[in-house]
Design a protein around this motif. Structure first.
Motif, mmCIF file in Angstrom:
data_model
loop_
_atom_site.group_PDB
_atom_site.id
_atom_site.type_symbol
_atom_site.label_atom_id
_atom_site.label_comp_id
_atom_site.label_asym_id
_atom_site.label_seq_id
_atom_site.Cartn_x
_atom_site.Cartn_y
_atom_site.Cartn_z
ATOM 1 N N ALA A 33 -15.392 -5.212 11.539
ATOM 2 C CA ALA A 33 -14.372 -4.784 10.581
ATOM 3 C C ALA A 33 -14.987 -3.938 9.470
ATOM 4 O O ALA A 33 -14.429 -2.905 9.084
ATOM 5 N N TYR A 67 -2.862 5.099 1.918
ATOM 6 C CA TYR A 67 -2.724 4.083 2.961
ATOM 7 C C TYR A 67 -3.312 4.620 4.255
ATOM 8 O O TYR A 67 -3.048 5.726 4.673
ATOM 9 N N PRO A 69 -4.111 3.011 8.250
ATOM 10 C CA PRO A 69 -4.068 1.843 9.138
ATOM 11 C C PRO A 69 -5.444 1.328 9.553
ATOM 12 O O PRO A 69 -5.598 0.159 9.859
ATOM 13 N N TYR A 71 -8.002 0.916 7.606
ATOM 14 C CA TYR A 71 -8.367 -0.070 6.588
ATOM 15 C C TYR A 71 -7.572 -1.359 6.767
ATOM 16 O O TYR A 71 -8.096 -2.456 6.615
ATOM 17 N N MET A 72 -6.300 -1.203 7.074
ATOM 18 C CA MET A 72 -5.444 -2.377 7.230
ATOM 19 C C MET A 72 -5.876 -3.226 8.429
ATOM 20 O O MET A 72 -5.882 -4.455 8.358
ATOM 21 N N ILE A 73 -6.249 -2.575 9.515
ATOM 22 C CA ILE A 73 -6.728 -3.311 10.692
ATOM 23 C C ILE A 73 -7.997 -4.074 10.352
ATOM 24 O O ILE A 73 -8.136 -5.267 10.668
ATOM 25 N N LEU A 75 -9.134 -4.980 7.342
ATOM 26 C CA LEU A 75 -8.864 -6.053 6.372
ATOM 27 C C LEU A 75 -8.141 -7.224 7.025
ATOM 28 O O LEU A 75 -8.385 -8.388 6.678
ATOM 29 N N THR A 76 -7.264 -6.944 7.985
ATOM 30 C CA THR A 76 -6.588 -8.019 8.705
ATOM 31 C C THR A 76 -7.587 -8.825 9.525
ATOM 32 O O THR A 76 -7.508 -10.061 9.562
ATOM 33 N N LEU A 77 -8.535 -8.153 10.167
ATOM 34 C CA LEU A 77 -9.567 -8.869 10.918
ATOM 35 C C LEU A 77 -10.385 -9.775 9.998
ATOM 36 O O LEU A 77 -10.654 -10.936 10.334
ATOM 37 N N PHE A 79 -9.460 -11.032 7.101
ATOM 38 C CA PHE A 79 -8.601 -12.128 6.662
ATOM 39 C C PHE A 79 -8.467 -13.190 7.748
ATOM 40 O O PHE A 79 -8.549 -14.397 7.463
ATOM 41 N N LEU A 80 -8.266 -12.777 8.994
ATOM 42 C CA LEU A 80 -8.134 -13.745 10.087
ATOM 43 C C LEU A 80 -9.403 -14.555 10.275
ATOM 44 O O LEU A 80 -9.355 -15.758 10.534
#
Length: 96
Positions: A33, A67, A69, A71-73, A75-77, A79-80
């Motif tokens: 990530a 924005y 995506p 970065y969002m992917i 950051l989601t990884l 967080f998970l």
């Protein structure tokens, strides 16, 4: 005469091995990530790829123009991984 015995794993050894394996997998996912964030930030073609698959943001919205995506992917990884780590530790702390 001394006899050689096969090593027997106890429950604690199995638990430690499982925890080590899970921690190694978490480290790999977080590293991936972070690498994704760095690559998205530094290579324009990767950033443009993620922008092409993301939502179309009209120009003029300064809060949304940054924005990406990618970065969002990433950051989601992260967080998970942190959420599963917390749940994993709580499970072992409160299990009988």
């Amino acid at each position: 005469m001394s006899e050689t015995r096969a090593l027997a794993f106890t429950e604690g050894d199995k638990e430690r091995e499982t925890t080590r394996l899970a921690d190694a997998i978490r480290l790999l996912v977080v590293s991936f990530a972070v690498l994704l964030i760095v690559i998205t930030r530094s290579i324009a073609s990767v950033s443009n790829f993620f922008l092409s698959i993301g939502p179309k943001i009209p120009p003029g919205l300064q809060t949304m123009e940054e924005y990406n995506p990618g970065y969002m992917i990433a950051l989601t990884l992260i967080f998970l991984v942190l959420a599963t780590l917390a749940l994993w530790r709580l499970r072992f702390r409160y299990s009988g």
